[in-house]
Enzyme design. Sequence first.
Site, PDB file in Angstrom:
ATOM      1  N   SER A   1       6.417  48.439  36.696  1.00  0.00           N
ATOM      2  CA  SER A   1       7.384  47.499  37.266  1.00  0.00           C
ATOM      3  C   SER A   1       8.565  48.251  37.881  1.00  0.00           C
ATOM      4  O   SER A   1       8.385  48.968  38.859  1.00  0.00           O
ATOM      5  CB  SER A   1       7.819  46.494  36.212  1.00  0.00           C
ATOM      6  OG  SER A   1       8.220  45.284  36.825  1.00  0.00           O
TER       7      SER A   1
ATOM      8  N   LYS B   1      24.644  23.717  36.474  1.00  0.00           N
ATOM      9  CA  LYS B   1      25.457  24.791  35.900  1.00  0.00           C
ATOM     10  C   LYS B   1      24.818  25.385  34.653  1.00  0.00           C
ATOM     11  O   LYS B   1      24.988  26.568  34.358  1.00  0.00           O
ATOM     12  CB  LYS B   1      26.861  24.267  35.578  1.00  0.00           C
ATOM     13  CG  LYS B   1      27.816  25.324  35.057  1.00  0.00           C
ATOM     14  CD  LYS B   1      27.966  26.466  36.043  1.00  0.00           C
ATOM     15  CE  LYS B   1      28.896  27.548  35.525  1.00  0.00           C
ATOM     16  NZ  LYS B   1      28.897  28.728  36.408  1.00  0.00           N
TER      17      LYS B   1
END
Length: 328
Positions: free
Chosen positions: A137, A189
């Site tokens: 990765s 949020k």
Amino acid sequence: MARIGSWWRTLALTLVAAALTGCVVISPFGGHDDALRETTVEGEGQAKILWLPVSGFISDAPSQHTFGLVTQPSTLATVSRALDKAEKDDAIKAVVLRINSPGGTVSAADEIYARIRRYHETTGVPVVASFGGLAASGGYYIAMAANTIIAQPTTVTGSIGVIILGVNATGLMAKLGLENQSYTSGPHKDIMSPLRQARPDEQAIVQRVVDSLYGRFVSVVEAGRPTLARDHLDEITDGRIFAADDALRLGMVDQIGHIDDVLALARREAGVDEARIVRYYRGQSAPATLLADSMARGGLDFKAAGVPIDLSVDAAAGPQPLYLWRPN
């Protein structure tokens, strides 16, 4: 009382060892030595090849240990400082990135990739990526800045992709009689909050972020690997891991070999017959070999020292996008 005294003696000795092996010890009892020094670990001659390890979790946040007394710089800071120093040394004829990492944060991997590319473009010095046991990765991502990649026969690599870790704890909360009472300034949020079920529109928002960062990863791989098997691109970039021989077959690496092969390749790319292999280090104790890793991953092994607690701070805490292969 005897056991308590033994514990504190062990802690004191561990702090001393940390100071001598390159950790930065911040203490009310004095300052710390953070100068970057150079040592030759093998070879001879005027030309130098810099051996630059990139190990463990790749991050732009420093790691802290031992009640905050011991701090080690982030992977990004370590690589940047090393390349800044190498940039001023005309004797450096090649850099070997020794990568042994499962990856890390997206931002740190991308910034290290950009810093390595800038170093090569500024100096013309070739960069060789040498894969250890694991270069997955984000570890593979930063290797895309190298001119050549050589994996050892037992390397595990790949895991090209992005993950944002999350958890839904609403079932557990219901069993405990707890309810979410968060107050937000907008409907998204508290996106990815573990305190409630994610809504479909929120899942789509997060997935768009993941897809964007994944697209960046794939474009970096395509740019860095001109010999990549394009007809196998979907297979290469679906997140799976690869053994070294499969990575070679697919053009993900250029060569398979051991450290002697890496150094021979670095000398050839540097255009020199002989060179000193150098490493940079902090503290008073210089690494004696190429693979010496002072306080690997920036941590102190308290369990090995007989102290049954973990005082480390996880740099990956909190939800964030990761170029990371972490099965656990």
